[in-house]
Design an enzyme around this catalytic site. Structure first.
Site, PDB file in Angstrom:
ATOM      1  N   HIS A 137       0.843  -1.192   0.000  1.00 16.89           N
ATOM      2  CA  HIS A 137       0.000   0.000   0.000  1.00 16.89           C
ATOM      3  C   HIS A 137       0.876   1.238   0.000  1.00 16.89           C
ATOM      4  O   HIS A 137       2.022   1.200   0.474  1.00 16.89           O
ATOM      5  CB  HIS A 137      -0.934   0.008   1.222  1.00 16.89           C
ATOM      6  N   LYS A 188     -12.779   5.816   7.918  1.00 15.67           N
ATOM      7  CA  LYS A 188     -12.964   7.006   7.082  1.00 15.67           C
ATOM      8  C   LYS A 188     -14.448   7.327   6.928  1.00 15.67           C
ATOM      9  O   LYS A 188     -14.836   8.489   6.838  1.00 15.67           O
ATOM     10  CB  LYS A 188     -12.314   6.797   5.707  1.00 15.67           C
TER      11      LYS A 188
END
Length: 952
Positions: free
Chosen positions: A157, A601
């Protein structure tokens, strides 16, 4: 970089004594870095860096406004070239401090073991002692290992900002630093210091940044380096430790009965198979991943077999051998008269030849050491293991047990763990891609013209009907879109990889954004289309008699609504007779993946954790009723806002019944380097994972012994707090006009997106919407500006408003309840512990400098004022509940580490702000962008990430 800041005031003498070696190592590395800086850049630059360092230390230690103004003045006066040197100096100091701290952790652990102290929490010995004290029988422990699966899964990532060249140099520095802990002569010490100086100089002269975009192939090679450093040797060593500890704590009735652990710890990987949002992953990258993984493990096997051949010089003139060993030796291509009485060597030469042939057949480009003669390749890794067992059995039968331990036992164990594939490669794709592919297949086959427009019930009906038919939708004679061709090619590649490298090479298919039952059935149908779901038909009835899927279909529930819907979706999915038969074929086991990043998020820190907890408990109840074993796959990131924090505590805080010997979890970004770039620390982290899973599975759970009424009260309180935190978080992030502009202006998100630190784009779509932004750069950006908002925002307003509701008696009652929750509920205690760590790294003064990057003054003041107020509320509420105003009061070592780092991080943050201002101003005015400024920003990102460590 010549001095180290003083210990924090109030540090005990005992703590100071324990940390003295750490301080000395940091002083040494800082002094060497200062010497290199003077040699490479000159005295003038050295003096600038040293002045900034001293001023920053004074400002941080004394909170002196004059020192702060002086620091800002110094930084603004820097030329562009000086700025680069200063950024590099402070960045490398963060790296060197990390090395020193890792070495100190190893030192402290060895000292603990040498002192013969009680087992440390998190060790296998501690876990087994706890189970023994709780009355757990040895048979239950042994059964645990027979049934368990523990799998750390490495993922690529865009948070890993270190180049492999930098990591290699740092590992050598770590080795040299560790060498100084043993007695050295004055000459050896001088040589060691010289080598350290040379390695620090190498760091200084090595390019810190990548100037080209990282490819998937690069990410694969980076991951493989951790196998060579840590996993290939430390995992087999961990198995040996476990066997020894189990024999000590739970001895068998028959002393001769040895514990032979199955390969219950297995490595996983997403690198090369995770194509969700990454257009660079395809069938070719998946095949390349397996070739490189296979090559890495064959290189290891070949080297170890060669070394064994040198070591096992046993002669039949002196000792006997088993007939099976004689047969292995006779089958060897080695017919040298000099070794006719050395059957082990001849057998190993045969094993080497077969391994070399297998490696070539599976795609290895070359074998470094040529074999003696030709031999047939192995059909499977199990055959190689069987040959190694022949050697082992023969040695044990003829007084050679001591010869098994140094190398052969570990090699046999490695062959069981890693096979010929090294790590299981997971496949992942988004559900909307599957829908588009099947819509096209249905349309071209004239089955359904608009599959995507169908209602969910009709989709499920159509998919089940198609699964029950022997014919395929796909035709080799029709043209399809590039996306459909690519997706089908990937699945066919998976089928071929399983044939070549073994069934463990690829066995999981993860579906991102799982929202309906049809999302799961679509992947089953795609498996059928590509030969991965095989049907057996009853000719008489025309019905399916049996079916077997090669890839387990695994839903990934990510957003808050998805987590809330997860139990219902799995209930409906497993209730389908066709699906239930497939699950039975999987051993009545089904995996479910939970996403920590996107749920955070979406809903904020408190709500994300609570919804994950609730989803887990409901899934456990559902699976128990269905008679299916649940394995949870935790998609955790590095930072607390993405499910990070200590893995040991996180596993023990799981609800009862959710671990049960089965757990997979992702290891991402710079956390991989932090945990596994040092073999000793890597071993410790693997041990922590096993110990926590063992404890969570078998030890009486704190919640099981608690009154149901009391636990229900805790959960009701959490539900109310979560709802308030959710509203507060959503109101700021999604409902405040201009918040997106504030985020993009006040953090280095745009500059992070430019970094060549991952093959995956920072956003799923080309928009500036928070919804489309990947959770990883979202969290990474907040870490850079020292706000770390995803790890705490919403908690303060939730708790304060809840406490203030009602009269004084109600306030007291609720506060008492919260204090009981933190003392008695592992979930809540871990939640607050992780938030405490995040808040210890948060700095509002530094964050205010980033807020100045927002051009709209009204917007800046409005939003930053809200963040500031929420931060204050959160600090106050945390102190009120825990009874301490000091951050990390229960972890003084980490508290001292963080506090000492701040003086070196502050200049990097201030310089980053200054460089971003210059960079954005030039861009806005249409001037040519200064590459040195851009490079300085990216280097500061590197240094801050290294200093904060778990920010990805």
């Amino acid at each position: 970089m010549a001095k180290q800041p003083n210990m924090p005031s109030g540090a005990s003498k005992a703590a100071a004594d324990k940390d003295a070696p750490l301080k000395e190592d940091i002083r040494l590395l800082g002094r060497l870095l200062g010497n290199v800086l003077r040699e490479q850049e000159g005295d003038a630059v050295f003096q600038v860096v040293e002045t900034i360092r001293q001023t920053a230390v004074r400002f941080r230690r004394e909170s002196d406004a004059q020192s702060g103004a002086e620091l800002n003045k110094l930084l603004k006066k820097l030329t562009r070239d000086q700025t680069i040197s200063v950024v590099r100096a402070f960045s490398y100091f963060s790296h060197l401090a990390n090395i020193a701290e890792d070495q100190h952790h190893n030192r402290r652990r060895r000292a603990h073991l040498l002192a013969g102290s009680a087992p440390q929490q998190g060790s296998i010995a501690y876990a087994l002692s706890r189970l023994d004290d709780a009355g757990v029988p040895g048979s239950a422990v042994r059964d645990f290992f027979k049934e368990a699966l523990i799998s750390p899964v490495l993922t690529a990532h865009p948070t890993e900002v270190q180049r492999k060249s930098i990591l290699d140099a740092e590992r050598e520095i770590a080795r040299l630093l560790a060498e100084r802990d043993r007695p050295l002569t004055p000459k050896e010490l001088a040589q060691n210091t010289q080598l350290l100086h040379a390695r620090v100089a190498t760091l200084w002269q090595t390019r810190m940044l990548r100037y080209t975009k990282l490819t998937v192939a690069d990410e694969i090679e980076n991951a493989l380096s951790y196998y060579r450093i840590t996993f290939l040797r430390e995992l087999p060593a961990l198995y040996a430790d476990i066997e020894q500890e189990v024999a000590t704590h739970f001895p068998q009735r028959h002393a001769s009965a040895e514990l032979d652990l199955p390969p219950f710890v297995q490595m996983g990987s997403w690198i090369g198979g995770d194509r969700d949002g990454n257009p660079n992953v395809n069938a070719g990258t998946m095949q390349h991943a397996l070739v490189r993984q296979s090559t890495a493990i064959f290189d290891f096997y070949l080297e170890e077999v060669h070394a064994l051949g040198a070591e096992l010089s046993i002669s039949t003139l002196l000792v006997g051998v088993n007939p099976e060993l004689e047969a292995l030796a006779a089958a060897s291509p080695d017919h040298s008269e000099h070794r006719m009485d050395e059957p082990y060597r001849r057998a190993l030469i045969g094993l080497y030849a077969r391994l070399a042939a297998t490696a070539r057949a599976l795609g290895a480009a070359h074998v470094l050491r040529q074999e003696v003669g030709a031999a047939a390749p192995y059909a499977s890794a199990a055959d190689f293991t069987r040959d190694l067992r022949v050697l082992e059995d023969s040695l044990k039968a003829h007084h050679g047990a001591a010869l098994v331990r140094p190398r052969l036992a570990a090699l046999k164990r490695a062959s069981e763990i890693f096979g010929f594939h090294l790590a299981t490669l997971d496949m992942r794709q988004s559900s909307d891609v599957h829908e588009r592919v099947l819509a096209e297949l249905f349309s071209c086959a004239r089955v359904e013209p608009d599959y995507a427009a169908l209602a969910e019930e009709r989709k499920v009906e159509l998919l089940l009907d198609e699964l029950g038919k022997p014919r395929l939708l796909h035709s080799p004679y029709l043209p399809y879109s590039a996306e459909t061709d690519s997706e089908l090619a990937i699945l066919r590649a998976a089928r071929d990889i399983r044939r070549r490298y073994g069934e463990r090479a690829i066995r999981n298919y993860i579906i991102s954004h799982t929202e309906t039952v049809s999302d799961l059935l679509e992947v089953l149908l795609l498996q059928k289309e590509t030969g991965l779901l095989r049907m057996e038909w009853d000719n008489a009835s025309g019905q399916i008699a049996d079916a077997r899927q090669e890839l387990m279909v695994i839903p990934l529930f990510e957003t808050i609504p998805d987590l809330r819907n997860a139990p219902q979706i799995m209930d409906e999915f497993m209730a389908l007779p066709q699906v239930r038969r497939l699950i039975a074929r999987q051993g009545d086991l089904q995996e479910v993946m939970l996403g920590y990043s996107d749920s955070n998020k979406d809903g904020g820190f408190l709500t994300s954790n609570w919804e994950l907890y609730k989803a887990e408990t409901r899934l456990v109840d559902l699976f128990e009723r269905a008679g299916v074993k649940l394995r949870l796959f935790h998609g955790r990131g590095g930072t607390v806002g993405r499910g990070g924090g200590p893995s040991y505590d996180a596993i023990l805080a799981q609800p009862p019944g959710t671990v049960n010997g089965q757990i997979r979890l992702t290891e991402q970004g710079e956390i991989i380097a932090s945990k596994f770039s040092n073999p000793e620390i890597g071993h410790r982290n693997l041990e922590l994972l096993v110990a926590a899973t063992l404890e969570a599975s078998l030890a009486p759970h704190a919640e099981e012994g608690r009154q149901a009424k009391k636990l229900a009260g805790f959960e009701r309180a959490m539900e109310e707090l979560s709802e308030r935190a959710y509203r507060g978080y959503r109101d700021l992030v999604y409902d405040t006009p201009g918040f997106t502009d504030y985020f993009f202006a006040s953090t280095p998100i745009a500059e992070i997106a430019e970094l060549n630190i991952g093959s995956r784009p920072a956003s799923r779509k080309s928009t500036r919407r928070i919804e489309d932004l990947r959770a990883i750069p979202w969290g990474f950006s907040w870490g850079q500006c020292r706000l770390l908002l995803p790890g705490w925002y919403g908690f303060g307003s939730a708790v304060s408003s809840w406490l203030l509701e009602g009269d004084a008696a109600q306030h007291k009652k609720r506060l008492t309840l919260l204090r009981a929750m933190v003392k008695e509920w592992p979930f809540f205690a871990t939640l607050l512990s992780n938030m405490d760590m995040v808040l210890s790294k948060t700095d509002l003064a530094v964050a205010s400098r980033y807020a100045e990057l927002v051009g709209d003054k009204k917007l800046r003041n409005s939003i930053f004022k809200r963040i500031l107020a929420e931060h204050q509320r959160t600090i106050e509420c945390l102190s009120l509940i825990t009874g301490t105003k000091e951050r990390l009061a229960n972890n003084p070592l980490l508290a001292r580490s963080i506090k000492n780092r701040f003086a070196y991080l502050d200049p990097l943050n201030h310089l980053q702000v200054e460089l971003i201002k210059r960079h954005r101003a030039a861009s806005a005015e249409g001037r040519k962008l200064d590459e040195r400024v851009r490079r300085g920003i990216h280097m500061s990102i590197n240094g801050i990430a290294a200093g904060l460590r778990n920010t990805g």
